[in-house]
Design a protein around this motif. Sequence first.
Motif, PDB file in Angstrom:
ATOM      1  N   THR A   1       0.856  -1.178   0.000  1.00 33.13           N
ATOM      2  CA  THR A   1       0.000   0.000   0.000  1.00 33.13           C
ATOM      3  C   THR A   1       0.899   1.237   0.000  1.00 33.13           C
ATOM      4  O   THR A   1       1.599   1.481   0.982  1.00 33.13           O
ATOM      5  N   PRO A   2       0.880   1.994  -1.102  1.00 27.02           N
ATOM      6  CA  PRO A   2       1.733   3.188  -1.147  1.00 27.02           C
ATOM      7  C   PRO A   2       1.198   4.267  -0.197  1.00 27.02           C
ATOM      8  O   PRO A   2       0.011   4.264   0.151  1.00 27.02           O
ATOM      9  N   PRO A   3       2.063   5.187   0.217  1.00 28.83           N
ATOM     10  CA  PRO A   3       1.623   6.232   1.143  1.00 28.83           C
ATOM     11  C   PRO A   3       0.534   7.126   0.542  1.00 28.83           C
ATOM     12  O   PRO A   3      -0.308   7.645   1.257  1.00 28.83           O
ATOM     13  N   ARG A   4       0.539   7.304  -0.756  1.00 31.03           N
ATOM     14  CA  ARG A   4      -0.488   8.058  -1.469  1.00 31.03           C
ATOM     15  C   ARG A   4      -1.002   7.168  -2.596  1.00 31.03           C
ATOM     16  O   ARG A   4      -0.254   6.357  -3.133  1.00 31.03           O
ATOM     17  N   PRO A   5      -2.269   7.292  -2.957  1.00 26.16           N
ATOM     18  CA  PRO A   5      -2.820   6.410  -3.999  1.00 26.16           C
ATOM     19  C   PRO A   5      -2.112   6.601  -5.346  1.00 26.16           C
ATOM     20  O   PRO A   5      -1.899   7.730  -5.781  1.00 26.16           O
ATOM     21  N   LEU A   6      -1.743   5.483  -5.943  1.00 27.44           N
ATOM     22  CA  LEU A   6      -1.230   5.518  -7.311  1.00 27.44           C
ATOM     23  C   LEU A   6      -2.430   5.597  -8.254  1.00 27.44           C
ATOM     24  O   LEU A   6      -3.584   5.504  -7.834  1.00 27.44           O
ATOM     25  N   THR A   7      -2.167   5.754  -9.529  1.00 24.54           N
ATOM     26  CA  THR A   7      -3.240   5.942 -10.509  1.00 24.54           C
ATOM     27  C   THR A   7      -4.285   4.834 -10.445  1.00 24.54           C
ATOM     28  O   THR A   7      -5.483   5.101 -10.466  1.00 24.54           O
ATOM     29  N   HIS A   8      -3.847   3.592 -10.342  1.00 19.67           N
ATOM     30  CA  HIS A   8      -4.799   2.473 -10.310  1.00 19.67           C
ATOM     31  C   HIS A   8      -5.594   2.443  -9.007  1.00 19.67           C
ATOM     32  O   HIS A   8      -6.763   2.062  -9.003  1.00 19.67           O
TER      33      HIS A   8
ATOM     34  N   LYS B   1      -9.694   2.890  -8.728  1.00 19.66           N
ATOM     35  CA  LYS B   1     -10.506   2.013  -7.870  1.00 19.66           C
ATOM     36  C   LYS B   1     -11.370   2.849  -6.930  1.00 19.66           C
ATOM     37  O   LYS B   1     -12.571   2.595  -6.771  1.00 19.66           O
ATOM     38  N   ASP B   2     -10.767   3.879  -6.319  1.00 17.08           N
ATOM     39  CA  ASP B   2     -11.501   4.747  -5.399  1.00 17.08           C
ATOM     40  C   ASP B   2     -12.602   5.524  -6.113  1.00 17.08           C
ATOM     41  O   ASP B   2     -13.695   5.710  -5.569  1.00 17.08           O
ATOM     42  N   VAL B   3     -12.330   5.995  -7.331  1.00 16.33           N
ATOM     43  CA  VAL B   3     -13.334   6.726  -8.110  1.00 16.33           C
ATOM     44  C   VAL B   3     -14.514   5.815  -8.431  1.00 16.33           C
ATOM     45  O   VAL B   3     -15.678   6.208  -8.293  1.00 16.33           O
TER      46      VAL B   3
ATOM     47  N   GLY C   1     -15.517   3.207  -6.758  1.00 16.73           N
ATOM     48  CA  GLY C   1     -16.253   2.986  -5.518  1.00 16.73           C
ATOM     49  C   GLY C   1     -17.063   4.198  -5.092  1.00 16.73           C
ATOM     50  O   GLY C   1     -18.214   4.079  -4.673  1.00 16.73           O
ATOM     51  N   ALA C   2     -16.474   5.396  -5.216  1.00 10.37           N
ATOM     52  CA  ALA C   2     -17.153   6.620  -4.790  1.00 10.37           C
ATOM     53  C   ALA C   2     -18.362   6.937  -5.670  1.00 10.37           C
ATOM     54  O   ALA C   2     -19.311   7.572  -5.206  1.00 10.37           O
ATOM     55  N   THR C   3     -18.328   6.492  -6.919  1.00  2.97           N
ATOM     56  CA  THR C   3     -19.440   6.777  -7.831  1.00  2.97           C
ATOM     57  C   THR C   3     -20.437   5.628  -7.897  1.00  2.97           C
ATOM     58  O   THR C   3     -21.398   5.682  -8.662  1.00  2.97           O
ATOM     59  N   GLY C   4     -20.204   4.594  -7.096  1.00  2.00           N
ATOM     60  CA  GLY C   4     -21.144   3.481  -7.059  1.00  2.00           C
ATOM     61  C   GLY C   4     -21.016   2.525  -8.229  1.00  2.00           C
ATOM     62  O   GLY C   4     -21.893   1.692  -8.453  1.00  2.00           O
ATOM     63  N   ASN C   5     -19.936   2.647  -8.989  1.00  2.00           N
ATOM     64  CA  ASN C   5     -19.705   1.713 -10.092  1.00  2.00           C
ATOM     65  C   ASN C   5     -18.878   0.539  -9.588  1.00  2.00           C
ATOM     66  O   ASN C   5     -18.091   0.672  -8.662  1.00  2.00           O
ATOM     67  N   GLU C   6     -19.066  -0.575 -10.226  1.00  2.00           N
ATOM     68  CA  GLU C   6     -18.310  -1.772  -9.870  1.00  2.00           C
ATOM     69  C   GLU C   6     -17.660  -2.306 -11.140  1.00  2.00           C
ATOM     70  O   GLU C   6     -18.299  -2.383 -12.187  1.00  2.00           O
ATOM     71  N   LEU C   7     -16.386  -2.657 -11.040  1.00  3.28           N
ATOM     72  CA  LEU C   7     -15.723  -3.328 -12.142  1.00  3.28           C
ATOM     73  C   LEU C   7     -16.094  -4.795 -12.049  1.00  3.28           C
ATOM     74  O   LEU C   7     -15.756  -5.458 -11.066  1.00  3.28           O
ATOM     75  N   VAL C   8     -16.827  -5.305 -13.042  1.00  2.63           N
ATOM     76  CA  VAL C   8     -17.301  -6.685 -12.955  1.00  2.63           C
ATOM     77  C   VAL C   8     -16.456  -7.661 -13.770  1.00  2.63           C
ATOM     78  O   VAL C   8     -16.465  -8.858 -13.492  1.00  2.63           O
TER      79      VAL C   8
END
Length: 157
Positions: free
Chosen positions: A51-58, A62-64, A66-73
Amino acid sequence: MREVDVMGVRVEMPSNQPIVLLREVTGERYLPIWIGAVEATAIAFAQQGVTPPRPLTHDLLKDVLGATGNELVEVRITDVRDGVFYATLVLGSGVEVSARPSDSIALALRTGTRIVCSEEVLDEAGLAVPAEQEDEVEKFREFLDHVTPEDFEGPQE
């Protein structure tokens, strides 16, 4: 479509080019995909639980989602043309987004999403490894167990 597992990343010699190695879940074919060093590090981080100290692009993507209610299926590796691989991210809403396989794999590992590959891609670019060559594959797995993200860093100047 055939489900594949991510075996890991390594640096191909003598070109010093990183590859990600996928394997059919129910079959004997492997699929090597040449990728960039940054993506190789992102995949290795995800596999090693770093786990990097700050979020990397990927991590951010993932956070975006989750925050928008989308799921990668599902992540689909759909095509290979002139040695270039293509992938699609399939979201729970039905939206499909074109993406590079390396980014798609890095995201799939972070979200626990299954990865599938078209039969045509496996036919064209897959490598069959007969059972008697499994010891070579085991050596590769052993290598993967000991590789670190730092192994993909370029020369320091």
